[in-house]
Design a protein around this motif. Structure first.
Motif, PDB file in Angstrom:
ATOM      1  N   ALA A  42       6.772 -18.530  -5.966  1.00 38.26           N
ATOM      2  CA  ALA A  42       6.467 -19.196  -4.700  1.00 38.26           C
ATOM      3  C   ALA A  42       5.417 -18.419  -3.913  1.00 38.26           C
ATOM      4  CB  ALA A  42       7.743 -19.350  -3.889  1.00 38.26           C
ATOM      5  N   GLU A  43       5.470 -17.108  -4.056  1.00 33.90           N
ATOM      6  CA  GLU A  43       4.580 -16.274  -3.240  1.00 33.90           C
ATOM      7  C   GLU A  43       3.267 -15.932  -3.925  1.00 33.90           C
ATOM      8  OE1 GLU A  43       7.123 -12.995  -2.360  1.00 33.90           O
ATOM      9  OE2 GLU A  43       8.193 -14.086  -0.779  1.00 33.90           O
ATOM     10  N   ARG A  44       3.165 -16.273  -5.179  1.00 35.70           N
ATOM     11  CA  ARG A  44       1.958 -15.852  -5.896  1.00 35.70           C
ATOM     12  C   ARG A  44       0.725 -16.587  -5.390  1.00 35.70           C
ATOM     13  NH1 ARG A  44       2.361 -19.049 -11.655  1.00 35.70           N
ATOM     14  NH2 ARG A  44       1.247 -20.886 -10.919  1.00 35.70           N
ATOM     15  N   GLU A  45      -0.406 -15.940  -5.550  1.00 43.34           N
ATOM     16  CA  GLU A  45      -1.653 -16.538  -5.098  1.00 43.34           C
ATOM     17  C   GLU A  45      -2.040 -17.680  -6.028  1.00 43.34           C
ATOM     18  OE1 GLU A  45      -5.706 -14.539  -3.472  1.00 43.34           O
ATOM     19  OE2 GLU A  45      -3.785 -13.512  -3.361  1.00 43.34           O
ATOM     20  N   LYS A  46      -2.473 -18.792  -5.428  1.00 46.27           N
ATOM     21  CA  LYS A  46      -2.858 -19.952  -6.234  1.00 46.27           C
ATOM     22  C   LYS A  46      -4.138 -19.636  -7.023  1.00 46.27           C
ATOM     23  CE  LYS A  46      -0.034 -23.296  -4.326  1.00 46.27           C
ATOM     24  NZ  LYS A  46       0.996 -22.327  -3.880  1.00 46.27           N
ATOM     25  N   GLU A  63      19.893 -11.162  -3.919  1.00 47.41           N
ATOM     26  CA  GLU A  63      19.122 -12.135  -4.687  1.00 47.41           C
ATOM     27  C   GLU A  63      19.486 -12.034  -6.160  1.00 47.41           C
ATOM     28  OE1 GLU A  63      15.012 -11.332  -4.237  1.00 47.41           O
ATOM     29  OE2 GLU A  63      14.784 -12.895  -2.749  1.00 47.41           O
ATOM     30  N   GLU A 114      11.805 -16.795  -8.970  1.00 52.37           N
ATOM     31  CA  GLU A 114      11.393 -17.991  -8.240  1.00 52.37           C
ATOM     32  C   GLU A 114      10.537 -17.616  -7.031  1.00 52.37           C
ATOM     33  OE1 GLU A 114      14.662 -20.528  -7.338  1.00 52.37           O
ATOM     34  OE2 GLU A 114      13.345 -22.140  -6.653  1.00 52.37           O
ATOM     35  N   LYS A 115      10.979 -16.558  -6.357  1.00 51.82           N
ATOM     36  CA  LYS A 115      10.253 -16.102  -5.169  1.00 51.82           C
ATOM     37  C   LYS A 115       8.858 -15.595  -5.549  1.00 51.82           C
ATOM     38  CE  LYS A 115      11.430 -13.192  -1.280  1.00 51.82           C
ATOM     39  NZ  LYS A 115      12.498 -12.282  -0.850  1.00 51.82           N
ATOM     40  N   GLN A 116       8.817 -14.866  -6.661  1.00 44.93           N
ATOM     41  CA  GLN A 116       7.518 -14.385  -7.143  1.00 44.93           C
ATOM     42  C   GLN A 116       6.557 -15.554  -7.365  1.00 44.93           C
ATOM     43  OE1 GLN A 116       8.106 -12.127 -10.708  1.00 44.93           O
ATOM     44  NE2 GLN A 116       8.882 -10.342  -9.607  1.00 44.93           N
ATOM     45  N   GLU A 149      16.433 -15.948  -8.706  1.00 50.09           N
ATOM     46  CA  GLU A 149      15.843 -16.164  -7.383  1.00 50.09           C
ATOM     47  C   GLU A 149      14.627 -15.263  -7.161  1.00 50.09           C
ATOM     48  OE1 GLU A 149      19.917 -17.644  -5.120  1.00 50.09           O
ATOM     49  OE2 GLU A 149      19.347 -15.532  -5.102  1.00 50.09           O
ATOM     50  N   LYS A 150      14.700 -14.051  -7.713  1.00 46.38           N
ATOM     51  CA  LYS A 150      13.566 -13.129  -7.585  1.00 46.38           C
ATOM     52  C   LYS A 150      12.340 -13.703  -8.290  1.00 46.38           C
ATOM     53  CE  LYS A 150      15.866  -8.826  -7.079  1.00 46.38           C
ATOM     54  NZ  LYS A 150      16.564  -7.845  -7.888  1.00 46.38           N
ATOM     55  N   ASP A 178      -0.686 -25.928  -8.874  1.00 42.31           N
ATOM     56  CA  ASP A 178      -1.554 -24.858  -9.345  1.00 42.31           C
ATOM     57  C   ASP A 178      -1.752 -25.067 -10.839  1.00 42.31           C
ATOM     58  OD1 ASP A 178      -2.998 -22.632  -9.802  1.00 42.31           O
ATOM     59  OD2 ASP A 178      -1.520 -21.202  -9.014  1.00 42.31           O
TER      60      ASP A 178
END
Ligand code: GDP
Ligand code: MG
Length: 379
Positions: free
Chosen positions: A70-74, A59, A66-68, A63-64, A258
């Motif tokens: 995408a995965e973060r809590e709304k 990655e 971006e992933k953070q 990308e890391k 969000d």
């Protein structure tokens, strides 16, 4: 993606470095033991020796991040306005329609502000039901901009307004635009423009409906799914209806963002300005961005110094669906680059520096590729 060196490939496969260099040389690539070799070339070398090579794609820092995101809590998920691109054949009325739409904006009149060019702008109208509808329009009509963005992986447009002139019908660019929107899986709403012209007879309109249906846009009037709004950019007909339909389609798509947490978004365009340095025109897609925030976008990073919105107002913070021109980054990012607010300047720098290193290696790789012909010339 971590670059593989010739040395690294040799120790991973047992193929002698000299063999690898010779193989690459035959393909016109000059390399030394420490040269980086692309994934594809490494695979080819391995294949030549019947070795199965498994390349792990690492990655990138971007990308890391971006992933953070995408995965973060709304934090505060809410419905958001749709982002719309206007496509269509030349002279069918894209620019005129966008001008009309801009004039319909009630908020701009209230603020007394003129929307300035920030690559996109918000338009708010009061619908027939009395509720306020907001739509974001990307300011560069035409499918070149649309495809450039898509080619770069930027997903910004939620809906396409396809402008078709009633006095001209479906033309080659109209068909191309349909293909682009379909490939991007973006729903199309048709603005049947120039409805004020004498050529806009029932018979001609029927003919255009037929042309549209032929290209997969079956009108709702005919029991299909495609909304066709009759508009006249010169007389202002159908503008509110068009905006209402766009708002309605946004509801169907259940578009949300969000409204809390750090911001992420996409660069629409960017440039160097004398006195202000690098400025990026962006669309915020999630979260909040504030003056003073650390930010990274492609090769550029920095700290947000100032922000101007699409209503020509200087703002201290902004949320989703806001077009902004912001300054404070060190270099000019590319259109279609994503931007992220990070928790430290160090993090932003790290991500940008890795991006630059990848760019540098790609430039190097393209420069070191010499043909056997000009190599012979050189020796
Ligand atoms: P674009 O190339 O798609 O951006 O088209 P423009 O907005 O530049 O319009 C091309 C020409 O068509 C201009 O002369 C406009 O004044 C004219 N035009 C645009 N919309 C309408 C309309 O609804 N009715 C009529 N009669 N003319 C229009
Ligand atoms: Mg135009």
């Amino acid at each position: 993606e971590e670059p593989i060196t010739i040395k690294g490939l040799s120790s991973a496969t047992g193929i002698k470095t000299a063999q690898i260099i010779k193989f690459l040389f035959k393909q016109g690539v000059m390399a030394t033991v420490n040269s980086a070799i692309g994934t594809e070339a490494a695979m080819e070398v391995a294949m030549e020796y019947d070795i199965e090579l498994e390349v792990k794609e690492l990655e990138t820092a971007e990308e890391k991040v971006e992933k953070q995101f995408a995965e973060r809590e709304k934090v505060d998920e809410q419905p958001r306005p749709p982002v719309v691109t206007v496509l269509g054949h030349v002279d069918h009325g894209k620019t005129s329609l966008l001008d009309r739409i801009r004039q319909a904006d009630v908020a701009a009149h209230e603020d007394g502000g003129i929307t300035q060019h920030v690559g996109a702008y918000r338009v708010s109208v009061e619908g027939n039901d009395g509720a306020k509808k907001t739509v974001v329009f990307l300011d560069t009509p035409g499918h070149e901009a649309f495809s450039t963005m898509r080619a770069r992986g930027a997903r910004m447009t939620d809906l396409v307004v396809l402008v078709v002139a009633a006095d001209d019908g479906v033309m080659p660019t109209t068909i191309e635009a349909i293909a682009h929107a379909k490939a991007a899986e973006v729903p199309i709403i048709v603005a049947l423009n120039k409805i004020d012209t004498p050529q806009a007879t029932d018979e001609n309109i029927r003919k255009i409906y037929g042309q549209l249906a032929e290209h997969g846009l079956n009108p709702t009037d005919w029991g299909g799914e495609t909304e066709i709004i009759k508009t006249s950019a010169t007389e202002g007909t159908g503008i509110t209806e068009l905006l209402e339909i766009l708002d309605y389609q946004a509801e169907l798509l259940e578009l949300t963002a969000d409204y809390g947490g750090p911001a992420r978004g996409t660069v629409i365009e960017a440039e160097m300005q004398t006195g202000r340095g690098s400025v990026a025109r962006v669309l915020v897609q999630d979260g909040q961005v504030k003056v003073g925030d650390f930010i990274v976008s492609g090769r550029a990073f920095g700290r947000v110094r100032d922000m101007i919105n699409d209503r020509d107002q200087s703002v201290a913070d902004a949320g989703p669906a806001t077009p902004l021109e912001l300054s404070g980054i060190d270099l000019v990012p590319d259109a279609g680059d994503k931007f992220f607010v990070t928790d430290s300047l160090k993090r932003a720098e790290e991500v940008a520096l890795q991006y630059r290193e990848t760019e540098r290696q790609q430039t190097l790789a393209s420069k070191t590729k010499v043909t056997l012909d000009n190599f012979a010339d050189a020796v």
